[in-house]
Design a protein around this motif. Structure first.
Motif, PDB file in Angstrom:
ATOM      1  N   UNK A 251       5.175   4.507  11.873  1.00  5.38           N
ATOM      2  CA  UNK A 251       5.115   3.174  11.264  1.00  5.38           C
ATOM      3  C   UNK A 251       5.985   3.171  10.007  1.00  5.38           C
ATOM      4  N   UNK A 252       7.301   3.060  10.205  1.00  2.00           N
ATOM      5  CA  UNK A 252       8.248   3.203   9.100  1.00  2.00           C
ATOM      6  C   UNK A 252       8.026   2.279   7.925  1.00  2.00           C
ATOM      7  N   UNK A 253       7.972   0.958   8.120  1.00  2.00           N
ATOM      8  CA  UNK A 253       7.797   0.051   6.981  1.00  2.00           C
ATOM      9  C   UNK A 253       6.500   0.314   6.216  1.00  2.00           C
ATOM     10  N   UNK A 254       5.430   0.652   6.937  1.00  2.00           N
ATOM     11  CA  UNK A 254       4.165   0.928   6.260  1.00  2.00           C
ATOM     12  C   UNK A 254       4.246   2.225   5.446  1.00  2.00           C
ATOM     13  N   UNK A 257       6.078   1.445   2.251  1.00  2.43           N
ATOM     14  CA  UNK A 257       5.220   0.717   1.318  1.00  2.43           C
ATOM     15  C   UNK A 257       4.218   1.671   0.665  1.00  2.43           C
ATOM     16  N   UNK A 258       3.664   2.591   1.442  1.00  3.59           N
ATOM     17  CA  UNK A 258       2.724   3.572   0.900  1.00  3.59           C
ATOM     18  C   UNK A 258       3.402   4.495  -0.112  1.00  3.59           C
ATOM     19  N   UNK A 259       4.661   4.878   0.141  1.00  5.52           N
ATOM     20  CA  UNK A 259       5.407   5.684  -0.820  1.00  5.52           C
ATOM     21  C   UNK A 259       5.578   4.945  -2.141  1.00  5.52           C
ATOM     22  N   UNK A 260       5.855   3.639  -2.067  1.00  5.71           N
ATOM     23  CA  UNK A 260       5.963   2.856  -3.302  1.00  5.71           C
ATOM     24  C   UNK A 260       4.655   2.886  -4.076  1.00  5.71           C
ATOM     25  N   UNK A 261       3.533   2.764  -3.366  1.00  7.70           N
ATOM     26  CA  UNK A 261       2.230   2.800  -4.032  1.00  7.70           C
ATOM     27  C   UNK A 261       1.982   4.162  -4.673  1.00  7.70           C
ATOM     28  N   UNK A 262       2.382   5.244  -3.987  1.00  5.35           N
ATOM     29  CA  UNK A 262       2.215   6.582  -4.555  1.00  5.35           C
ATOM     30  C   UNK A 262       3.108   6.779  -5.781  1.00  5.35           C
ATOM     31  N   UNK A 263       4.321   6.214  -5.758  1.00  7.77           N
ATOM     32  CA  UNK A 263       5.190   6.305  -6.934  1.00  7.77           C
ATOM     33  C   UNK A 263       4.571   5.548  -8.102  1.00  7.77           C
TER      34      UNK A 263
END
Length: 527
Positions: A251-254, A257-263
């Motif tokens: 699920x690439x887009x998800x 988005x999760x990486x952005x939240x972790x950053x």
């Protein structure tokens, strides 16, 4: 290649979609499409291909599929048309093609209204809400999505309820970023606080949906909200386990988005260096594949904050400029979409009014063809249009009378006083008759000096009274104002139903009129 091969490939593609195996599912859907001979099978294969393509984040691929698949779905009235157009609307909104997105969303709404069911109606409102949010109007979007959620709670299937919760939650998260800017505000946090119970309800529904894609979305929403509300430990654990699942499922887009939240979690709780590393790795992994606009905005903002915190001003400035450019592009797209939407509404309103004007004009022209131009009364066409309906309404149980009225010695009036006076006599005569009849009666000029009165709900006695009143009103009028020595009288013949037949009644009324003429004119006779 047989029908059985196509059906087996379809089943395999659906199973892969259900368990989140996107690559294998896409391959199976393509096989099904290649094997299929029946239009319904090709439509189903294309629909599965579109869902798998969308979940992979290939929004351009979805829009490309629409060019071939939509005509097929429409031609065969496929049940998948509404669902496919939802995906097209979301793909168009995510990629900034708001023209495509809105057209698809409006079709979804039209198709949903035709079903009258809460599930499709909730989906349609959801679709419109997401389009409005991506167009830069999260407040209108929130209104639509709260309505969608209320409809879904009235008995829509569980997946529609989940979808309504997710989309409203996503819009509120987007509102947070819109209101936050570079500083967290009370208003921005209020948006997250409204989103939190929705995200928690979604996570509670995960097991019931049985869909790993929805689980990744719901847990990603909740983790993102918890990061910005300061829930350090819970948010990190949730984001890390959900990211692992998203990567495993493809699920690439998800995952992005999760990486952005972790950053953003790292910027808040640990170190800007870690945040920078997460974002740079994500961008490198994406390569030339464009990120969803909101994801790239978040990534550039996180990199700007990380480099700024690390004292790397030049690089921070570069990412801030990139963020500003992306934001400006997004705002321009949104303003253009809002402008086009406004123009479309104005044009639609103009078209509606023009249609109404044309209809009124057409009705006016039609009315003109049924009106005598000299007297303004109805003409023979008006009688032909009106009388059959009156006869049917009477239906052998209600009284009805026809009266034929003829102006006495009209040729002598024209010869003695001229045709202009004759025309004025006809105009005044029409007005005098109208003053004596009832509102429901029809008076028409059917010849040079001959008139017909249709008197519904009037038996012979009532009709005789009406026509005698007309005769006296005409005979008593001061015609000398038109020409010295001018006198005008009428002869009238009546025929009352039954029978309820136009020809029979007219023939009897004509005989009665002839008898009135023979008996000296200026009189009413019944037939």
């Amino acid at each position: 290649m047989t029908l059985a091969d196509a059906e087996q490939a379809l089943s395999e593609a659906q199973a892969c979609l259900d368990r989140g195996d996107l690559d294998a599912g896409l391959a199976a859907a393509l096989r099904a499409s290649a094997f299929a001979t029946a239009p319904s099978t090709r439509a189903r294969a294309g629909w599965l291909q579109a869902q798998l393509t969308y979940r992979r984040g290939d929004y351009a691929g979805v829009l490309s599929l629409a060019q071939d698949l939509l005509p097929m779905l429409r031609a065969h009235a496929s049940a998948e048309l509404r669902e496919f157009q939802r995906i097209v609307a979301f793909a168009g909104a995510e990629s900034g093609r708001f023209d495509i997105a809105l057209a698809a969303a409006y079709e979804v709404h039209m198709l949903a209204k035709a079903t009258g069911q809460p599930g499709p109606l909730s989906q349609a409102l959801n679709t419109l809400g997401i389009c409005f949010e991506r167009m830069g109007d999260p407040w209108q979007a929130e209104r639509l999505l709260r309505e969608a959620l209320a409809v879904a709670r009235e008995g829509a299937p569980l997946r529609e309820l989940f979808s309504a919760l997710n989309n409203l939650c996503a819009v509120l998260i987007g509102t947070y970023y819109l209101l936050r800017g570079n500083e967290v505000t009370k208003a921005s946090l209020a948006a997250l606080e409204r989103a939190l119970p929705l995200a928690e309800e979604m996570v509670g529904l995960d097991g019931a949906t049985g869909d790993s894609y929805w689980r990744v979305i719901s847990e990603g929403n909740l983790g993102e909200i918890l990061v910005h509300l300061g829930e350090r430990d819970r948010s990190r654990a949730l984001l890390e386990q959900t990211l692992a699942e998203a990567l495993r499922r493809g699920f690439g887009p998800q995952a992005q988005r999760l990486n952005c939240s972790l950053a953003e979690w790292a910027l808040r709780h640990t170190s800007p260096e870690q945040a920078k590393a997460v974002m740079l790795t994500m961008l490198a992994d994406a390569g030339t594949q464009p990120l969803p606009p909101m994801t790239e905005l978040r990534a550039q903002h996180a990199l700007y904050q990380a480099h700024k915190a690390l004292g790397q001003s030049a690089t921070a400035l570069k990412h801030l400029e990139r963020h500003s450019d992306l934001l400006r592009e997004r705002i321009v797209q949104q303003l253009q979409a809002q402008s086009e939407q406004f123009i479309t509404r104005v044009e639609a309103e103009h078209s509606r009014r023009e249609v109404e004007r044309q209809r009124a004009r057409a009705q006016g022209l039609e009315a003109d063809t049924r009106r005598d131009p000299l007297t303004g009364l109805g003409n023979r066409r008006a009688v032909d249009h009106h009388l059959p309906a009156v006869l049917r309404a009477a239906a052998a149980s209600r009284p009805l009378t026809l009266a034929v009225l003829d102006l006495d010695y009209f040729k002598q009036i024209n010869d003695r006083h001229g045709h202009l006076v004759g025309d004025r006599v006809l105009v005044i005569l029409a007005q005098l008759m109208l003053e004596c009849v009832r509102q429901a009666d029809l008076v028409a000029r059917i010849g040079g000096e001959e008139f017909l009165a249709v008197l519904p709900d009037a038996d012979e006695a009532q009709a005789l009274e009406i026509c005698e009143r007309i005769r006296q009103h005409v005979a008593g009028h001061d015609w000398s104002e038109l020409a010295p020595g001018l006198a005008v009288t009428l002869s009238v013949g009546l025929a009352s139903a039954p029978p309820y037949d136009e020809q029979a009644l007219t023939a009897r009324a004509d005989k009665a009129l002839y008898r009135a003429k023979e008996l000296g004119r200026d009189r009413v006779e019944t037939g």
